[in-house]
Motif scaffolding. Structure first.
Motif, short mmCIF file in Angstrom:
data_model
loop_
_atom_site.label_atom_id
_atom_site.label_comp_id
_atom_site.label_asym_id
_atom_site.label_seq_id
_atom_site.Cartn_x
_atom_site.Cartn_y
_atom_site.Cartn_z
N ALA A 356 0.82 -1.11 -0.12
CA ALA A 356 0.00 0.07 -0.15
C ALA A 356 1.08 1.35 -0.01
O ALA A 356 0.55 2.23 -0.63
N CYS A 357 2.07 1.14 0.75
CA CYS A 357 2.78 2.41 0.87
C CYS A 357 3.49 2.41 -0.62
O CYS A 357 3.84 3.69 -0.94
N LEU A 360 1.04 4.37 -2.87
CA LEU A 360 1.15 5.59 -2.31
C LEU A 360 2.15 6.38 -3.06
O LEU A 360 2.11 7.68 -3.30
N ASP A 361 3.56 5.84 -2.81
CA ASP A 361 4.63 6.43 -3.61
C ASP A 361 4.29 6.84 -4.99
O ASP A 361 4.79 8.05 -5.53
N GLN A 362 3.83 5.81 -5.68
CA GLN A 362 3.40 6.11 -7.19
C GLN A 362 2.57 7.07 -7.19
O GLN A 362 2.50 8.02 -8.24
N LEU A 363 1.47 7.44 -6.45
CA LEU A 363 0.24 8.36 -6.47
C LEU A 363 0.87 9.78 -6.23
O LEU A 363 0.47 10.52 -6.76
N GLU A 364 2.09 9.81 -5.65
CA GLU A 364 2.67 11.08 -5.67
C GLU A 364 3.41 11.67 -6.62
O GLU A 364 3.51 12.76 -6.86
N ARG A 374 -8.36 1.49 -4.53
CA ARG A 374 -7.52 0.30 -4.06
C ARG A 374 -7.18 0.23 -2.54
O ARG A 374 -7.32 -0.56 -1.85
N ILE A 375 -6.28 1.33 -2.40
CA ILE A 375 -5.63 1.46 -1.17
C ILE A 375 -6.71 1.76 -0.06
O ILE A 375 -6.43 1.17 1.09
N ARG A 376 -7.86 2.55 -0.23
CA ARG A 376 -8.65 2.98 0.85
C ARG A 376 -9.45 1.47 1.16
O ARG A 376 -9.75 1.25 2.37
N GLU A 377 -9.60 0.67 0.14
CA GLU A 377 -10.22 -0.82 0.24
C GLU A 377 -9.23 -1.62 1.09
O GLU A 377 -9.80 -2.36 1.84
N LEU A 398 -1.73 7.88 4.74
CA LEU A 398 -3.01 7.99 3.96
C LEU A 398 -3.75 9.06 4.19
O LEU A 398 -4.43 9.66 3.50
N TYR A 399 -3.51 9.36 5.50
CA TYR A 399 -4.47 10.51 5.88
C TYR A 399 -3.48 12.08 6.10
O TYR A 399 -3.52 12.71 7.14
#
Length: 410
Positions: A356-357, A360-364, A374-377, A398-399
């Motif tokens: 998941a992290c 998040l790295d990619q989403l940045e 997907r991550i929230r799920e 995440l937050y």
């Protein structure tokens, strides 16, 4: 060339779920011959009660449905014809623009110039922030609508094809990147109408398949299935390639998966794999840059996870990571998210948090709302472990301010 007829009404009818003239006639309470007249090159102006029924069933006004307002009727105007597509106003309604204007006709070169910008937007999609790219794509669509009123013949058809791709890209951004399915539905209808203006069955098929995602992700299997039937019909008319047919299987498989029918979905994916292996003589259109064997495997891994086949899903998804090129950042986010979900289901919360992290790295780097979903799920699945340190660390990521505001705004 055979006249295309009133493609605006035809496209709106199909998009509204009426795939035959007979079904549309029955819903309107008229004979099928009346529908045929309305879908002809010179549709007669309907009676007021039928106007109301037409606009109610399709969600569009009479001008957007391809009808010419007669002199002295409902609006003070001269006789005008309207193109199949038009720019969207700032509000939730869709506006129309005249298909013929007082501006001089554009040279033939305008078609290739307009299409070149469309191609550029296609490439920019994979790296440019959706919030920045979407306004540019919408502005390009507005320009395309204006050019339709200043072109004719093959030049107009070429512009219409590029405009259909532009609207399709805008709809994909709205659905997958921004998670605005209502806006995406309206935009994809415009894409379908532009494809009708261009008489391009293959891009029409691609648009229809994208519209199937909307009910499919909402768990509305029947509506998704109807749209896939229409998409396959258009694909046959357009001599689709093996890759295109495999993608249609993958779309239907994802809809079936989200409706809880993983066995049917896995059968569709196996058929897609066989289709890709067999190949075909027809080329894949250059605008179809969202599908490959690796992306089919990503569909498969997601379905295997939801079917409870965790070892197979893990192996499939890890294989996808090895195949994805560096530019596939958005897809990589989704794969990381699915791997996190697999590990959460397998009782490995620490490994789930690690993936998941990575997502998040990619989403940045490149935002993708589908990846964040997907991550929230995964985080919801990790609720029994929320006091563990690795879950707390994930929450810290995440937050953040931006993600929290985004979540509350949805």
């Amino acid at each position: 060339m055979r006249p295309a007829g009133n493609t605006k009404l035809k496209s709106a009818r199909v998009a509204a779920g009426y795939h035959t003239q007979q079904a549309f006639a029955e819903a309107l309470g008229v004979g099928v011959r009346q529908v045929r007249r309305w879908e002809s090159d010179n549709p007669p102006w309907p009676h007021p009660d039928l106007q109301q029924r037409l606009t109610h069933l399709t969600g569009q006004d009479m001008e957007a449905l391809g009808f010419t307002i007669p002199l002295g009727r409902d609006h003070p105007s001269t006789q005008r014809r309207y193109p199949a597509v038009a720019p969207r106003s700032a509000g939730s309604h869709l506006s129309t623009v005249p298909s013929r204007s007082t501006a001089p006709m554009q040279p033939a070169s305008v078609a290739s110039d307009y299409a070149s910008v469309t191609r550029s937007h296609r490439g920019l999609y994979w790296s440019v922030t959706p919030a920045n790219l979407h306004p540019a794509v919408m502005a390009h669509a507005d320009l395309g609508c204006a050019l339709l009123s200043e072109t004719a013949g093959q030049t107009r058809r070429t512009v219409a094809t590029a405009l259909a791709e532009t609207w399709l890209l805008a709809g994909r951004i709205e659905f997958f990147d921004l998670r605005e399915p209502d806006d995406a539905g309206a935009t994809l209808l415009r894409a379908l109408q532009a494809a009708g203006e261009a008489d391009d069955s293959l891009i029409g098929s691609a648009v229809l398949a994208h519209t199937a995602f909307i009910p499919g992700w909402a768990g509305e299997r029947e509506a998704a299935a109807e749209r896939m039937v229409a998409a396959r019909t258009y694909a046959r008319r357009g001599s689709a390639s093996a890759e295109f047919w495999a993608w249609l299987d993958a779309v239907e498989a994802e809809c079936e998966t989200r409706c809880g029918n993983t066995r049917t979905a896995l059968h569709l994916i196996r058929h897609a794999e066989d289709t890709l292996a067999a190949g075909s003589e027809h080329p894949t259109p250059p605008w179809m840059d969202w599908f490959s064997a690796a992306r089919l495997a990503a569909f498969k891994g997601n379905t295997e996870w939801k079917a409870g086949h965790l070892p197979q899903a893990r192996a499939t998804l890890l294989g996808v990571l090895d195949q994805l090129p560096d530019v596939e950042g958005k897809q990589r986010t989704v794969v990381y998210g699915d791997l996190a979900a697999v590990e959460a289901a397998a009782g490995q919360p620490e490994e789930a948090c690690r993936y998941a992290c990575l997502a998040l790295d990619q989403l940045e780097i490149t935002w993708y709302a589908t990846g964040m979903d997907r991550i929230r799920e995964v985080r919801r699945a990790l609720a029994p472990h929320q006091h563990d340190q690795w879950v707390k660390d994930l929450d810290e990521r995440l937050y953040g301010w931006a993600t929290t505001v985004s979540a509350l705004a949805r």
